[in-house]
Scaffold this motif. Structure first.
Motif, PDB file in Angstrom:
ATOM      1  N   GLU A 154     -45.807 -44.307  19.207  1.00 53.05           N
ATOM      2  CA  GLU A 154     -45.320 -44.376  20.596  1.00 53.05           C
ATOM      3  C   GLU A 154     -45.087 -45.809  21.065  1.00 53.05           C
ATOM      4  N   LYS A 155     -45.840 -46.761  20.556  1.00 53.03           N
ATOM      5  CA  LYS A 155     -45.645 -48.158  20.957  1.00 53.03           C
ATOM      6  C   LYS A 155     -44.240 -48.624  20.553  1.00 53.03           C
ATOM      7  N   THR A 156     -43.814 -48.262  19.362  1.00 50.55           N
ATOM      8  CA  THR A 156     -42.482 -48.638  18.881  1.00 50.55           C
ATOM      9  C   THR A 156     -41.404 -47.923  19.692  1.00 50.55           C
ATOM     10  N   ILE A 157     -41.643 -46.656  19.994  1.00 55.63           N
ATOM     11  CA  ILE A 157     -40.675 -45.889  20.784  1.00 55.63           C
ATOM     12  C   ILE A 157     -40.550 -46.493  22.183  1.00 55.63           C
ATOM     13  N   LYS A 158     -41.683 -46.855  22.776  1.00 53.90           N
ATOM     14  CA  LYS A 158     -41.648 -47.474  24.104  1.00 53.90           C
ATOM     15  C   LYS A 158     -40.880 -48.793  24.062  1.00 53.90           C
ATOM     16  N   PHE A 159     -41.090 -49.583  23.009  1.00 58.87           N
ATOM     17  CA  PHE A 159     -40.347 -50.832  22.872  1.00 58.87           C
ATOM     18  C   PHE A 159     -38.839 -50.540  22.824  1.00 58.87           C
ATOM     19  N   ILE A 207     -24.273 -43.850  25.513  1.00 59.42           N
ATOM     20  CA  ILE A 207     -25.519 -43.696  26.273  1.00 59.42           C
ATOM     21  C   ILE A 207     -26.257 -42.437  25.825  1.00 59.42           C
ATOM     22  N   ASP A 208     -25.516 -41.357  25.632  1.00 58.79           N
ATOM     23  CA  ASP A 208     -26.140 -40.102  25.166  1.00 58.79           C
ATOM     24  C   ASP A 208     -26.786 -40.296  23.793  1.00 58.79           C
ATOM     25  N   ARG A 209     -26.100 -40.997  22.902  1.00 64.20           N
ATOM     26  CA  ARG A 209     -26.657 -41.233  21.564  1.00 64.20           C
ATOM     27  C   ARG A 209     -27.913 -42.094  21.637  1.00 64.20           C
ATOM     28  N   LEU A 210     -27.868 -43.148  22.440  1.00 69.98           N
ATOM     29  CA  LEU A 210     -29.044 -44.016  22.593  1.00 69.98           C
ATOM     30  C   LEU A 210     -30.214 -43.233  23.177  1.00 69.98           C
ATOM     31  N   ALA A 211     -29.919 -42.357  24.142  1.00 77.03           N
ATOM     32  CA  ALA A 211     -30.980 -41.579  24.794  1.00 77.03           C
ATOM     33  C   ALA A 211     -31.582 -40.535  23.857  1.00 77.03           C
ATOM     34  N   SER A 212     -30.845 -40.110  22.838  1.00 76.64           N
ATOM     35  CA  SER A 212     -31.374 -39.098  21.924  1.00 76.64           C
ATOM     36  C   SER A 212     -32.272 -39.686  20.825  1.00 76.64           C
ATOM     37  N   ILE A 213     -32.244 -40.979  20.669  1.00 83.10           N
ATOM     38  CA  ILE A 213     -32.981 -41.607  19.565  1.00 83.10           C
ATOM     39  C   ILE A 213     -34.501 -41.479  19.686  1.00 83.10           C
ATOM     40  N   PRO A 214     -35.115 -41.671  20.867  1.00 83.85           N
ATOM     41  CA  PRO A 214     -36.584 -41.563  20.922  1.00 83.85           C
ATOM     42  C   PRO A 214     -37.120 -40.227  20.396  1.00 83.85           C
ATOM     43  N   GLU A 215     -36.450 -39.132  20.717  1.00 84.23           N
ATOM     44  CA  GLU A 215     -36.918 -37.826  20.221  1.00 84.23           C
ATOM     45  C   GLU A 215     -36.812 -37.754  18.706  1.00 84.23           C
ATOM     46  N   LYS A 216     -35.736 -38.293  18.161  1.00 78.12           N
ATOM     47  CA  LYS A 216     -35.586 -38.330  16.700  1.00 78.12           C
ATOM     48  C   LYS A 216     -36.681 -39.185  16.077  1.00 78.12           C
ATOM     49  N   MET A 217     -37.025 -40.281  16.740  1.00 76.32           N
ATOM     50  CA  MET A 217     -38.090 -41.157  16.243  1.00 76.32           C
ATOM     51  C   MET A 217     -39.428 -40.412  16.230  1.00 76.32           C
ATOM     52  N   ARG A 218     -39.683 -39.650  17.296  1.00 75.08           N
ATOM     53  CA  ARG A 218     -40.932 -38.876  17.362  1.00 75.08           C
ATOM     54  C   ARG A 218     -41.006 -37.864  16.223  1.00 75.08           C
TER      55      ARG A 218
END
Length: 124
Positions: free
Chosen positions: A112-117, A95-106
């Motif tokens: 942002e549309k892809t990150i939101k998806f 869960i921690d790894r999944l939650a850290s991915i959006p910031e890495k994507m940014r």
């Protein structure tokens, strides 16, 4: 592409699909070609949709949590056959790894549309 189309001939030397030489700049030929292309695409999409339905009906999908666990464990595979692999799974770590991915994507410049998806699919 014109040359390839126009060289597709039957035994009598006639164009197999259009029965005439195709010139993309000649409006009637252009319409004839794009109408044909549209039908090919529609037929392909219909076939893919029926194939998808058939394949999905044969697959036993795992629940999301179970699939994530299996994926996390499979991701630990060491493909060097001279070494052994060790497998473990921690739901909190996953869960921690999944939650850290959006910031890495940014940081990588992902829109942002892809990150939101991603967030809608994996973090809710």
């Amino acid at each position: 592409m014109e040359a390839a189309i126009n060289s597709y001939l039957n035994e009598k030397g006639e164009q197999k699909v259009f029965e005439t030489e195709i010139d993309f700049l000649y409006p009637p030929n252009q319409k004839q070609f794009y109408d044909f292309l549209g039908r090919v695409i529609e037929d392909a999409v219909a076939w893919l949709e029926s194939a998808q339905a058939m394949v999905k009906s044969e697959i036993n999908f795992h629940p999301r949590g179970e699939a994530q666990e299996m994926g996390a464990i499979a991701g630990q595979t060491n493909f060097n056959l001279d070494e052994s692999s060790s497998f473990s799974y921690s739901e909190k770590h996953a869960i921690d790894r999944l939650a850290s991915i959006p910031e890495k994507m940014r940081k990588m410049g992902v829109d942002e549309k892809t990150i939101k998806f991603y967030e809608d699919q994996f973090l809710k």
